[in-house]
Design a protein around this motif. Structure first.
Motif, PDB file in Angstrom:
ATOM      1  N   ALA A 207      15.721  -9.642  -3.185  1.00  0.00           N
ATOM      2  CA  ALA A 207      15.238  -7.936  -3.073  1.00  0.00           C
ATOM      3  C   ALA A 207      15.355  -7.456  -4.425  1.00  0.00           C
ATOM      4  O   ALA A 207      14.644  -6.391  -4.672  1.00  0.00           O
ATOM      5  CB  ALA A 207      15.930  -7.467  -1.926  1.00  0.00           C
ATOM      6  N   ALA A 208      16.236  -7.871  -5.263  1.00  0.00           N
ATOM      7  CA  ALA A 208      16.405  -7.092  -6.417  1.00  0.00           C
ATOM      8  C   ALA A 208      15.275  -7.599  -7.503  1.00  0.00           C
ATOM      9  O   ALA A 208      15.297  -7.250  -8.684  1.00  0.00           O
ATOM     10  CB  ALA A 208      18.007  -7.322  -6.998  1.00  0.00           C
ATOM     11  N   THR A 209      15.110  -9.014  -7.259  1.00  0.00           N
ATOM     12  CA  THR A 209      14.369  -9.537  -8.461  1.00  0.00           C
ATOM     13  C   THR A 209      12.702  -9.761  -7.985  1.00  0.00           C
ATOM     14  O   THR A 209      11.910 -10.311  -8.886  1.00  0.00           O
ATOM     15  CB  THR A 209      15.065 -10.911  -8.634  1.00  0.00           C
ATOM     16  N   ALA A 210      12.389 -10.016  -6.677  1.00  0.00           N
ATOM     17  CA  ALA A 210      11.005 -10.342  -6.272  1.00  0.00           C
ATOM     18  C   ALA A 210      10.044  -9.256  -6.844  1.00  0.00           C
ATOM     19  O   ALA A 210      10.665  -8.254  -6.550  1.00  0.00           O
ATOM     20  CB  ALA A 210      11.267 -10.607  -4.851  1.00  0.00           C
ATOM     21  N   PRO A 211       8.640  -9.472  -6.999  1.00  0.00           N
ATOM     22  CA  PRO A 211       7.683  -8.406  -7.087  1.00  0.00           C
ATOM     23  C   PRO A 211       7.561  -7.680  -5.978  1.00  0.00           C
ATOM     24  O   PRO A 211       7.757  -8.213  -4.927  1.00  0.00           O
ATOM     25  CB  PRO A 211       6.645  -9.211  -7.546  1.00  0.00           C
ATOM     26  N   LEU A 212       7.962  -6.185  -6.070  1.00  0.00           N
ATOM     27  CA  LEU A 212       7.558  -5.195  -4.952  1.00  0.00           C
ATOM     28  C   LEU A 212       6.708  -4.136  -5.692  1.00  0.00           C
ATOM     29  O   LEU A 212       6.700  -3.790  -6.828  1.00  0.00           O
ATOM     30  CB  LEU A 212       8.900  -4.853  -4.596  1.00  0.00           C
ATOM     31  N   PRO A 213       5.851  -3.669  -4.895  1.00  0.00           N
ATOM     32  CA  PRO A 213       5.026  -2.455  -5.383  1.00  0.00           C
ATOM     33  C   PRO A 213       5.955  -1.270  -5.837  1.00  0.00           C
ATOM     34  O   PRO A 213       7.004  -0.934  -5.325  1.00  0.00           O
ATOM     35  CB  PRO A 213       4.389  -1.796  -4.204  1.00  0.00           C
ATOM     36  N   ALA A 214       5.751  -0.893  -6.982  1.00  0.00           N
ATOM     37  CA  ALA A 214       6.597   0.158  -7.686  1.00  0.00           C
ATOM     38  C   ALA A 214       6.702   1.351  -6.827  1.00  0.00           C
ATOM     39  O   ALA A 214       5.485   1.713  -6.106  1.00  0.00           O
ATOM     40  CB  ALA A 214       5.971   0.470  -8.929  1.00  0.00           C
ATOM     41  N   GLY A 215       7.628   2.162  -6.758  1.00  0.00           N
ATOM     42  CA  GLY A 215       7.558   3.270  -5.724  1.00  0.00           C
ATOM     43  C   GLY A 215       7.540   3.085  -4.324  1.00  0.00           C
ATOM     44  O   GLY A 215       7.332   4.008  -3.628  1.00  0.00           O
ATOM     45  N   SER A 216       7.820   1.668  -3.861  1.00  0.00           N
ATOM     46  CA  SER A 216       7.845   1.709  -2.503  1.00  0.00           C
ATOM     47  C   SER A 216       9.379   1.433  -1.851  1.00  0.00           C
ATOM     48  O   SER A 216      10.228   1.179  -2.613  1.00  0.00           O
ATOM     49  CB  SER A 216       7.311   0.212  -2.265  1.00  0.00           C
ATOM     50  N   HIS A 217       9.370   1.786  -0.700  1.00  0.00           N
ATOM     51  CA  HIS A 217      10.646   1.407   0.186  1.00  0.00           C
ATOM     52  C   HIS A 217      10.463   0.407   0.776  1.00  0.00           C
ATOM     53  O   HIS A 217       9.632   0.406   1.904  1.00  0.00           O
ATOM     54  CB  HIS A 217      11.374   2.614   0.882  1.00  0.00           C
ATOM     55  N   THR A 218      11.204  -0.593   0.912  1.00  0.00           N
ATOM     56  CA  THR A 218      11.115  -1.718   1.793  1.00  0.00           C
ATOM     57  C   THR A 218      12.382  -1.870   2.669  1.00  0.00           C
ATOM     58  O   THR A 218      13.481  -1.845   2.335  1.00  0.00           O
ATOM     59  CB  THR A 218      10.966  -3.137   1.276  1.00  0.00           C
ATOM     60  N   LEU A 219      12.050  -1.803   4.099  1.00  0.00           N
ATOM     61  CA  LEU A 219      13.614  -1.891   5.037  1.00  0.00           C
ATOM     62  C   LEU A 219      13.460  -3.138   5.728  1.00  0.00           C
ATOM     63  O   LEU A 219      12.220  -3.498   6.214  1.00  0.00           O
ATOM     64  CB  LEU A 219      13.194  -0.660   6.016  1.00  0.00           C
ATOM     65  N   ALA A 220      14.443  -3.951   5.700  1.00  0.00           N
ATOM     66  CA  ALA A 220      14.297  -5.387   6.128  1.00  0.00           C
ATOM     67  C   ALA A 220      15.635  -5.892   6.879  1.00  0.00           C
ATOM     68  O   ALA A 220      16.578  -5.503   6.316  1.00  0.00           O
ATOM     69  CB  ALA A 220      13.897  -6.110   5.243  1.00  0.00           C
TER      70      ALA A 220
END
Ligand code: NAD
Length: 276
Positions: A207-220
């Protein structure tokens, strides 16, 4: 990559620090336990103190915030709530002001079912997913639910990339041999769920290193793919949650919690099952 891990002396934090270092990350561990050591890359800090948060997060590429009072019943409720809210807010605020782009933090399955529950726990459908309504029933659970709102806010308003991980019951290496287990004779039995501590640590790192959209909040949710009880999942739903809608063809001891979000967003697939 420089990662700050808070709660580094806790159960999950200690495993995570070792795992992240094994993956080549430069890790600074932070916790309020004992005193720090620059040789061990560990700083002792009380993260309810805003200034301390600024100090320890400086220069980080990501922070994984596990520091918290990690359950109900250990301290007075107000202390648990205030401590957890202060730590969570301080970490997000410091990250936003210092330009630390990624904040991952530990929420909990207890936003959906609190243990022990004050009222019957209701589920509308299975597998449970992140869109299901929550029902926090303790100050601890409330602190986790409000933490998710803080993560959402800092993504939206400050452009941070934030991830709230709803850990299920994190099973330590010592406890692992006791699974699977018999179901307790309690009609308020919450849905069974677990995740091996090594899977949990890997999920934090991804979760800390994978590419994620900037400014997104992911809840999982972070959960194993099966349950840890000796009752087949369909039987369990029929006995405890007969009114819940079945939205997938759940077979055998398959988990009642969906792991799809964590897999799709940052590639987390659990490697441990208590039946293998
Ligand atoms: N273990 C589980 O099954 C589980 C399940 C769901 C969520 N969580 C969450 O995961 C996180 C880690 O849980 P854990 O099981 O490793 O708990 P833990 O109690 O072993 O670790 C938490 C750490 O936070 C530290 N801490 C507390 N207050 C602090 C403060 N003011 N400043 C700095 N550090 C402070 C503690 O010293 C401790 O080492 C917690 O946020 C917890 O709520 C855990």
């Amino acid at each position: 990559m420089k990662i700050v891990v808070t709660g580094a002396k806790g159960r999950i934090g200690a495993v995570l620090v070792d795992y992240a270092r094994s993956q080549g990350a430069q890790v600074l561990g932070v916790d309020s336990v004992g005193r720090g050591s620059w040789r061990e890359q560990y700083i002792a800090a009380d993260l309810t103190d805003t200034g301390s948060c600024y100090d320890v997060l400086r220069g980080a590429d990501a922070v994984i915030n596990l520091a918290a009072i990690a359950d109900s019943g250990m301290f007075p409720n107000a202390h648990t709530f205030q401590t957890n809210m202060a730590i969570t807010y301080n970490v997000f605020l410091a990250a936003a002001h210092l330009g630390v782009p990624r904040v991952v933090w530990a929420s909990s399955i207890q936003v959906n079912h609190t243990v022990p529950a004050h009222r019957p726990v209701r589920y509308q459908y299975f597998p449970l997913d992140e869109a299901h309504p929550v029902d926090p029933q303790s100050e601890y659970a409330l602190s986790k639910y409000l933490g998710e709102q803080i993560a959402e806010y800092f993504a939206r308003d400050y452009g941070l990339t934030t991830v709230s991980l709803r850990f299920t019951d994190v099973v330590t290496v010592e406890r692992w041999p006791s699974l699977p287990q018999a179901i307790p004779p309690d009609l308020r039995y919450p849905i069974p769920h677990y995740v091996h501590i090594h899977d949990c640590a890997r999920a934090c790192y991804l979760a800390a290193t994978a590419p994620l959209p900037a400014g997104s909040h992911t809840l999982a949710f972070i959960a194993a793919r099966d349950t840890h009880v000796d009752m087949p999942s369909r039987e369990l739903i029929a006995r405890y949650y007969p009114d819940a809608e079945l939205r997938a063809d759940i077979q055998g001891y398959q988990a009642l919690i969906s792991g799809r979000r964590a897999e799709e967003a940052f590639g987390f697939v659990p490697q441990y099952s208590c039946r293998s």
